[in-house]
Design an enzyme around this catalytic site. Structure first.
Site, PDB file in Angstrom:
ATOM      1  N   LYS A   1       0.852  -1.193   0.000  1.00  0.00           N
ATOM      2  CA  LYS A   1       0.000   0.000   0.000  1.00  0.00           C
ATOM      3  C   LYS A   1       0.886   1.241   0.000  1.00  0.00           C
ATOM      4  O   LYS A   1       2.064   1.210   0.383  1.00  0.00           O
ATOM      5  CB  LYS A   1      -0.938   0.025   1.210  1.00  0.00           C
ATOM      6  CG  LYS A   1      -0.245   0.136   2.585  1.00  0.00           C
ATOM      7  CD  LYS A   1       0.117   1.553   3.011  1.00  0.00           C
ATOM      8  CE  LYS A   1       0.912   1.589   4.316  1.00  0.00           C
ATOM      9  NZ  LYS A   1       1.528   2.902   4.578  1.00  0.00           N
TER      10      LYS A   1
ATOM     11  N   ASP B   1      -2.133  -1.821  10.663  1.00  0.00           N
ATOM     12  CA  ASP B   1      -2.384  -1.779   9.212  1.00  0.00           C
ATOM     13  C   ASP B   1      -3.052  -3.048   8.689  1.00  0.00           C
ATOM     14  O   ASP B   1      -3.492  -3.079   7.536  1.00  0.00           O
ATOM     15  CB  ASP B   1      -1.068  -1.582   8.435  1.00  0.00           C
ATOM     16  CG  ASP B   1      -0.558  -0.152   8.485  1.00  0.00           C
ATOM     17  OD1 ASP B   1      -1.338   0.751   8.857  1.00  0.00           O
ATOM     18  OD2 ASP B   1       0.622   0.069   8.156  1.00  0.00           O
TER      19      ASP B   1
END
Length: 280
Positions: free
Chosen positions: A8, A133
């Site tokens: 990401k 995350d």
């Protein structure tokens, strides 16, 4: 069975407060990109075994894949074990959630492998025990992440945009970056609401020109090379450039593949971890 664990980037990262337990409260727009590790996952009768193509990756309980697999087996009282072969492509300690994505993919793989009826939301709750995350990495795509990262709201996809990604020759400790951050000295916050609208309107130029990461200045103080990489990307034709997460990876968005290719070639002559990729 083979599974992809995607990296990401942050389109924005804001720190809006701090909890009593010293965890920072965040407001971030996260974006999945087409750079991924591959996890080959096979059931076995007992134990968790890990192999990896990179020698610096721990193969024991320090590995987030191991932690995720053990957590899943213990939570659902499963007998048996699992073998993992990790093909590591995402740089580590880079601000790209490589470890978190591997953990998230492990939970998704275990659900499929053991045919357990559990929702993504339940997996996200499990994932939060491993890292902040991980819930985002389970859901993927484009998302607003709040709290310590566990509140994930998916946004309309910001797909297909070209970016060049450079990871300098050092890693950064997320913990140390947050420790060094003085939230009373953040003078310029991202316009998260404006960026959400731009993302949902697929407005690459607005996003590129208004991206903001409040951790950037903290990491920049120790590693001025980040500023140099950003400036070179802009000179190479990037619409905007920013550090991802706590760093040190830097990316730039391009609307021209030829310019992106030239930028890639320049950085590839200086660094090992350089990629042309896209948002997905």
């Amino acid at each position: 069975m083979f599974f992809r664990a995607y990296a990401k980037i942050n389109i924005s990262l804001d720190v809006v407060g701090k909890r009593e337990d010293d965890y920072h409260l965040l407001e971030m727009i996260m974006q999945r990109i087409e750079l991924y590790d591959i996890l080959e996952v096979t059931k076995n009768k007992t134990g968790i075994n890990i192999k990896c193509n990179k020698s610096y990756v721990p193969l024991d309980e320090r590995n987030l894949v191991y932690k995720a697999a053990k957590l899943f087996l213990d939570t659902y009282n499963l007998k048996g074990g699992v073998d993992f072969n990790i093909i590591k492509n995402i740089p580590v300690s880079a601000g790209l959630a490589g470890g978190s994505s591997d953990a998230a993919t492990t939970l998704l793989a275990m659900r499929e492998l053991y045919n357990i009826d559990v929702s993504d939301d339940e997996l996200c709750k499990l994932g939060l025990k491993i890292g902040a995350d991980v819930p985002y990495c389970i859901k993927g795509g484009t998302a607003l992440c709040e709290g310590i990262g566990e509140k994930v709201t998916n946004l309309k996809g910001f797909k297909g945009h070209i970016l060049v990604l450079v990871k300098p020759k050092f890693g950064v400790s997320t913990k140390e970056v947050y420790k060094s951050l003085d939230i009373n000295k953040i003078y310029r916050h991202p316009n998260t609401e404006g960026l959400i609208k731009a993302v949902e309107n697929n407005d690459l130029r607005y996003v590129s020109e208004n991206m903001r990461n409040v951790l950037e200045n903290v990491t920049l103080k120790k590693h001025t090379i980040i500023k140099e990489i950003k400036e070179k990307m802009i000179r190479s034709g990037a619409l905007g450039s920013m550090m991802s997460g706590s760093g040190p990876s830097v990316f730039g968005f391009f609307d021209d593949m030829l310019k992106a290719q030239r930028c890639y070639e320049y950085f590839k002559s200086k660094y090992n971890d350089v990629y042309i990729t896209r948002t997905i």
